[in-house]
Scaffold this motif. Sequence first.
Motif, short mmCIF file in Angstrom:
data_model
loop_
_atom_site.label_atom_id
_atom_site.label_comp_id
_atom_site.label_asym_id
_atom_site.label_seq_id
_atom_site.Cartn_x
_atom_site.Cartn_y
_atom_site.Cartn_z
N PHE A 109 0.99 -1.10 0.03
CA PHE A 109 0.07 -0.16 -0.12
C PHE A 109 0.89 1.33 -0.03
N HIS A 111 0.63 4.25 0.33
CA HIS A 111 0.31 5.44 0.99
C HIS A 111 0.41 5.26 2.42
N VAL B 182 -6.69 3.63 -9.02
CA VAL B 182 -5.82 2.83 -8.13
C VAL B 182 -5.84 1.47 -8.92
N GLN B 186 -4.14 -3.51 -5.74
CA GLN B 186 -4.13 -2.95 -4.36
C GLN B 186 -5.47 -3.48 -3.73
N GLN B 208 -5.67 6.47 -1.56
CA GLN B 208 -4.95 6.59 -2.71
C GLN B 208 -5.69 7.59 -3.92
N ARG B 211 -5.32 11.31 -4.11
CA ARG B 211 -4.19 12.27 -4.73
C ARG B 211 -4.73 12.52 -6.27
N TYR B 282 -1.37 14.64 0.37
CA TYR B 282 -1.85 13.56 0.13
C TYR B 282 -0.81 12.92 -1.08
N ALA B 286 3.80 8.65 -2.58
CA ALA B 286 3.83 8.95 -4.33
C ALA B 286 5.26 9.33 -4.50
#
Lengths: 260, 324
Positions: A109, A111, B182, B186, B208, B211, B282, B286
């Motif tokens: 993940f 984040h 996304v 995930q 996610q 963003r 956010y 990344a």
Amino acid sequence: MSEPTTTAAAMVRAEGVRKSFGLVEVLKGIDLEVRTGEVFVLVGPSGSGKSTFLRCINHLEKVSGGRLSVDGELVGYRQKGERLYELRDHEVARKRRDIGMVFQHFNLFPHMTALENITEAPVQVRKEGKADARERARALLERVGLSDKAASYPSQLSGGQQQRVAIARALAMKPKLMLFDEPTSALDPELVGEVLDVMRGLAEEGMTMIVVTHEMGFAREVGDALVFMDAGVVVESGHPREVLANPQHERTKAFLSKVL
Amino acid sequence: MNSSDQGSVRPGQPEAIKAVPVRHPGRWAGALVVAVLAAMLIHALVTNHQFQWDVVRKYLFDSSILHGLGVTLELTALSMLIGVFGGTILAIMRLSPNPVLSGTAWFYIWVFRGTPILVQLLFWNFLGALWPKLSIGVPFGPAFGSESTNKLIPLFVAALLGLGLNEAAYMAEIVRGGIQSVSVGQTEAAHALGMSQSSTMRRIILPQAMRVIIPPTGNETISMLKTTSLVSAISLEELLRAGENIYSRTFQTIPLLVVVSIWYLLMTSILTVVQYYIERHYARGANRILPPTPLQRLRGLFSGRSPRTTTPDVVPGLEGGGHL
């Protein structure tokens, strides 16, 4: 695969497992048995269905025919008499808790920090206390050799480090079975070793593992059983050392001559 | 020639290049033209007495203007809240495998995006004419209680419904785009860990998707702040209406429109800064190194070095404490 029933309990048993995507049949009747504590290696050319079979085991793909069971319980269905009933989402989720999975592309993940990646499922799913989960996560990070990376985000880690965090994340759920879907295929060659070392350690501790891989050295050294798949069927199976050294089938010979 | 060049450079200590930089006469000419135009504009603003800057000054902090500003801000915040929550629900409905849910969401978006917001506002305002009474009870069955529509939906609520429900339709598409950005991996990773559909969405996918969702949402908020001026059409006293009320009395139309514009401009400027910091929040995970804040950039400028070389030095130190 006509293996005699052994005393060791079967962790995974597949009988005539079939899987189709639309009109394409990817698995054409897979029979195999993975015993508890065993490192079971699946090899074969791409498109042979080995990854699909692996994903069927934790119901990421729905089996379209045959019987597939984990630890004596059917995957994705409940049997009452002659009838099969589809499991509800939360029942499927409950079964997945006990099966760890490691993906080719890590799927961490992004984040969350390495530590948060590991604590997420124990806290959210097993309702573990945050402090306990964090402590266990630290121990797991140390076990995979990354105790200094707890606060790093996945994008700050190398591929090999990410995959080791992913293994720790799966282990945090205390699984009884670990599935590895080409865990080293997306890694630079020099990073493959560190991931295989972690997996070797797991095997030594007696974890039941099903590993889809092209690492024949690992298969030979660590594997207890090996299955060679091609075009949705099991072509050959046996002990890795025997199959790899002395393949019986033409297709196996042709494949091994290219990867060994 | 090559060998003699290399010979002049001592090993390990290459000389710094001294070259004549490229001249940009076009840039200078362009800058000059723009500077003259800007000077003309400022001159026109200052010397044109129609602007009546003294009137602007007098009404800038007038209590009815400030009250209107408060209503505008309240409307913006609440209708964006409705928009974001409604939009998220609509987006999840649209992505649902249930055809009734996705069809309903599609229909909603079709209607609310396909009709002008001014028309929708008027509809909400005249809802009382359509259904004089609203009641709660068993569908198609007996009612437990009912209330006059006009009492239930006063002007402010009508404005809020009009703006919020319209915004939800736009936000739905923004959120849907974010969710779809996304990767499937995930969801698979979360499911493989035994996480439920809803906690996968809440803990893994939406954070996610943020963003991708935040920048257009910031634009929507800024746009909403200005769109609220439309509710002056149903005579709710927000910022523009407050100005209109004054100039319909005093006929000082232009200065009051300037007053109103100054407030809109100030509010949108503040929102722009807020948006920047939210985006930065956010971005964690990344970007390896977070972009510098304007303050850091300013500090870099004044510390004598060019900001380009200072930022990488400044940011990693802040990184640990930067995101909570």
